[in-house]
Design an enzyme around this catalytic site. Sequence first.
Site, mmCIF file in Angstrom:
data_model
loop_
_atom_site.group_PDB
_atom_site.id
_atom_site.type_symbol
_atom_site.label_atom_id
_atom_site.label_comp_id
_atom_site.label_asym_id
_atom_site.label_seq_id
_atom_site.Cartn_x
_atom_site.Cartn_y
_atom_site.Cartn_z
ATOM 1 N N TYR A 78 36.718 12.977 37.906
ATOM 2 C CA TYR A 78 35.387 12.667 38.443
ATOM 3 C C TYR A 78 34.402 12.370 37.311
ATOM 4 O O TYR A 78 33.663 11.377 37.356
ATOM 5 C CB TYR A 78 34.934 13.860 39.289
ATOM 6 C CG TYR A 78 33.463 14.000 39.555
ATOM 7 C CD1 TYR A 78 32.843 13.266 40.556
ATOM 8 C CD2 TYR A 78 32.696 14.932 38.848
ATOM 9 C CE1 TYR A 78 31.495 13.434 40.830
ATOM 10 C CE2 TYR A 78 31.353 15.106 39.119
ATOM 11 C CZ TYR A 78 30.754 14.354 40.111
ATOM 12 O OH TYR A 78 29.421 14.528 40.380
ATOM 13 N N HIS A 81 35.099 9.016 35.841
ATOM 14 C CA HIS A 81 35.172 7.889 36.771
ATOM 15 C C HIS A 81 33.962 6.958 36.581
ATOM 16 O O HIS A 81 32.822 7.430 36.470
ATOM 17 C CB HIS A 81 35.217 8.407 38.211
ATOM 18 C CG HIS A 81 35.618 7.378 39.205
ATOM 19 N ND1 HIS A 81 34.743 6.419 39.662
ATOM 20 C CD2 HIS A 81 36.804 7.156 39.820
ATOM 21 C CE1 HIS A 81 35.362 5.644 40.535
ATOM 22 N NE2 HIS A 81 36.628 6.075 40.646
#
Length: 110
Positions: A78, A81
């Site tokens: 995450y 990303h």
Amino acid sequence: MEERGKIGEVKHILLAKFKGVSEQQIEECIKQYANLVNLIPSMKSFKWGKDVSIENLHQGFTHVFESTFESTQGIAEYLDHPDHVQYGLVLRPLLENVITVDYQPTTVQL
């Protein structure tokens, strides 16, 4: 002891202290944050809320954001990303201060 990244569900908590921004800007920011669930596979859920404590110990942190991930590895994915990186460029200028905490929920057995 379990290997790091393999511990199971992990919560990512972000406490936000916004600076001189409108409620409309905050609302748009929250919508963009919530949409990350649709863009980042390791992000399983998103919840948010405003401080409602009567203790008045919030130190100016008014908003709480909670994201759920499948593992610490999911949080690492995450953080790297591209959609999260781009969102950070939107969020950071709106914040006076931020605190983040990652934890694995544990149920107390009585």
